[in-house]
Design a protein around this motif. Structure first.
Motif, short mmCIF file in Angstrom:
data_model
loop_
_atom_site.label_atom_id
_atom_site.label_comp_id
_atom_site.label_asym_id
_atom_site.label_seq_id
_atom_site.Cartn_x
_atom_site.Cartn_y
_atom_site.Cartn_z
N LEU A 87 4.16 0.20 4.99
CA LEU A 87 3.01 0.68 4.23
C LEU A 87 2.57 2.05 4.72
CD1 LEU A 87 0.92 -2.61 3.91
CD2 LEU A 87 2.22 -1.45 2.11
N LEU A 88 2.65 2.27 6.03
CA LEU A 88 2.32 3.58 6.58
C LEU A 88 3.27 4.64 6.03
CD1 LEU A 88 0.80 5.42 8.53
CD2 LEU A 88 2.39 4.69 10.34
N TRP A 89 4.57 4.34 6.05
CA TRP A 89 5.56 5.29 5.55
C TRP A 89 5.37 5.55 4.06
CZ3 TRP A 89 8.37 9.21 5.69
CH2 TRP A 89 9.51 9.41 4.90
N HIS A 90 5.08 4.48 3.30
CA HIS A 90 4.87 4.62 1.86
C HIS A 90 3.66 5.50 1.57
CE1 HIS A 90 5.81 3.25 -2.22
NE2 HIS A 90 4.51 3.22 -2.44
N SER A 91 2.60 5.35 2.36
CA SER A 91 1.40 6.15 2.13
C SER A 91 1.64 7.62 2.43
CB SER A 91 0.24 5.61 2.99
OG SER A 91 0.48 5.87 4.37
N THR A 147 11.88 -15.12 -0.10
CA THR A 147 11.68 -14.70 -1.49
C THR A 147 10.63 -13.61 -1.60
OG1 THR A 147 12.21 -16.95 -2.19
CG2 THR A 147 11.21 -15.51 -3.83
N GLY A 148 9.44 -13.90 -1.12
CA GLY A 148 8.36 -12.92 -1.21
C GLY A 148 7.02 -13.58 -0.98
N ILE A 149 6.10 -12.81 -0.44
CA ILE A 149 4.77 -13.28 -0.07
C ILE A 149 3.73 -12.50 -0.87
CG2 ILE A 149 3.11 -13.48 1.85
CD1 ILE A 149 5.44 -15.35 2.17
N PRO A 150 2.64 -13.13 -1.32
CA PRO A 150 1.58 -12.38 -1.99
C PRO A 150 1.13 -11.18 -1.14
CG PRO A 150 1.16 -14.73 -2.16
CD PRO A 150 2.33 -14.57 -1.23
N PHE A 151 0.90 -10.06 -1.80
CA PHE A 151 0.50 -8.81 -1.14
C PHE A 151 1.52 -8.45 -0.06
CE2 PHE A 151 -3.32 -10.60 -2.96
CZ PHE A 151 -3.94 -9.51 -3.54
N GLY A 152 2.79 -8.67 -0.38
CA GLY A 152 3.86 -8.46 0.59
C GLY A 152 4.70 -7.24 0.32
N MET A 153 6.01 -7.41 0.43
CA MET A 153 6.94 -6.29 0.40
C MET A 153 7.50 -6.03 -1.00
SD MET A 153 9.16 -6.93 3.87
CE MET A 153 8.39 -7.00 5.49
N THR A 154 7.73 -4.75 -1.27
CA THR A 154 8.47 -4.36 -2.47
C THR A 154 9.95 -4.69 -2.24
OG1 THR A 154 8.96 -2.15 -1.65
CG2 THR A 154 6.86 -2.44 -2.81
#
Length: 359
Positions: free
Chosen positions: A338-342, A108-115
């Motif tokens: 996160l690297l790619w997003h930045s 489902t999803g984890i806190p401070f996880g993936m979009t």
């Protein structure tokens, strides 16, 4: 004579072919209970959309009847129903079942996880699907992602949250691993289905609730009984919904029906996220116009939530090898994302936001 012979031969061939067609395209009827009520029309609408797409793709030979939360079974018992084959399939979310297997939270999803985009990339091309299907296989279930709510708001609170200490003693409706994170900061987590949220806040048996976002929160009327609305949604940057089928029931389906189901889940999932992105903005404007106070988590509060999240994940990984395996692979994929997003999307979005503030 030749014409009569031809007609006779055609009739014979049709008689032979008809049973073969019926055999390869049998009439199949499934029931699909959901963990959400009809009130939440975007999420429950995903279940309705799956059923409709499957019906159309199979010319009505494969029909699935969706049931809202509580109509066929308790909303948080879908996995049990599918495992025991009291129903053939269900529409739910993995983090409701962390009591069975904590690693299902990653479905489902984890806190401070993936979009949603990052989660989809991990599931489809980063090994996530194999990991999740391996977990569901233990419960005689087959999982298919079928939607995402997008980033969820931080939640509704009866009082302001100025420091992490303000969480202490709060009775919060919060699902999955999020509950363990808030418990680290002194809150008392409770897992309640959607229909019970408003009454609990109104009666004062809840002090706060983390639910979805403006569109769904408005439908539940939460702003009428809690004033303070917090973002950004760092605790749930996305929440993936899943379709689960009983393993034997899935194996018994013709291959074309399984393909239809997977296509239907993909289409319903894309539509769900698009609807949330379109509907959340006007809903937020209405909520604020009606008197709710929109606030942002103070950075020290987000830092405390982030640290508590790390502690919960690391503690679970130390005692649960399955969790540790999934967590390690999930985290490595997220670090690269996160690297790619930045480098690209994130940098572009920050520039565009700054430019709009100046204009």
């Amino acid at each position: 004579m030749h014409r009569r012979a031809l007609l006779s031969t055609s009739a014979a061939l049709a008689a032979v072919a008809a049973p073969a067609i019926a055999q390869t395209s049998p009439a199949v009827r499934w029931r699909m209970p959901s963990s959400v009520p009809k009130t939440l029309d975007t999420v429950f609408g995903g279940a309705v959309a799956i059923a409709e797409h499957v019906r159309r793709l199979t010319d009505g030979r494969f029909t699935i009847t969706p049931f809202a939360a509580g109509e066929l079974m308790p909303p948080l018992a879908i996995l049990d129903g599918v495992q025991g084959r009291s129903v053939e399939c269900g529409h739910t979310a993995g983090f409701y079942y962390v009591g069975k297997e904590p690693a299902l939270a990653f479905d489902t999803g984890i806190p401070f996880g993936m979009t949603p985009r990052q989660h989809s990339a991990w599931m489809l091309h980063g090994g996530g699907m194999d990991l999740m299907r391996g977990l569901y296989d233990r419960y005689d279930a087959v999982q298919i992602p079928c939607g995402n709510t997008g980033a969820q708001m931080g939640g509704w609170f009866r009082k302001e949250i100025k420091t992490a200490a303000d969480f202490k003693g709060l009775r919060m409706r919060v699902p999955g691993l999020l509950g363990k994170v808030y418990a680290k900061l002194g809150a008392t987590p409770q897992q309640l289905p959607a229909a019970d949220v408003y009454p609990a806040l109104e009666k004062g048996t809840l002090d706060a609730v983390e639910f979805v976002g403006p569109y769904d929160d408005e439908k539940l009327g939460i702003s009428k009984v809690a004033r303070y609305y917090y973002g950004p949604g760092v605790m749930e940057l996305g929440a993936s919904i899943c379709f689960i089928a009983n393993k034997k029931a899935w194996a018994e389906l013709p291959e074309a029906y399984r393909a239809a189901l997977e296509a239907a889940c993909a289409q319903a999932g894309a539509d769900m996220l698009a609807k949330y992105d379109a509907n959340n903005v006007p809903a937020l404007k209405r909520i604020i116009g009606a008197g709710a106070r929109l606030s942002y988590w103070p950075k020290p509060v987000m830092d405390a939530l982030h640290q508590a999240t790390r502690e919960v994940l690391e503690e679970e990984a130390k005692t649960n090898p399955t969790f540790a395996n999934v967590y390690g692979k999930w985290r490595a994929f997220l670090d690269d994302q996160l690297l790619w997003h930045s480098v690209n999307d994130g940098a572009a979005e920050q520039y565009m936001l700054a430019s709009r503030r100046k204009s």
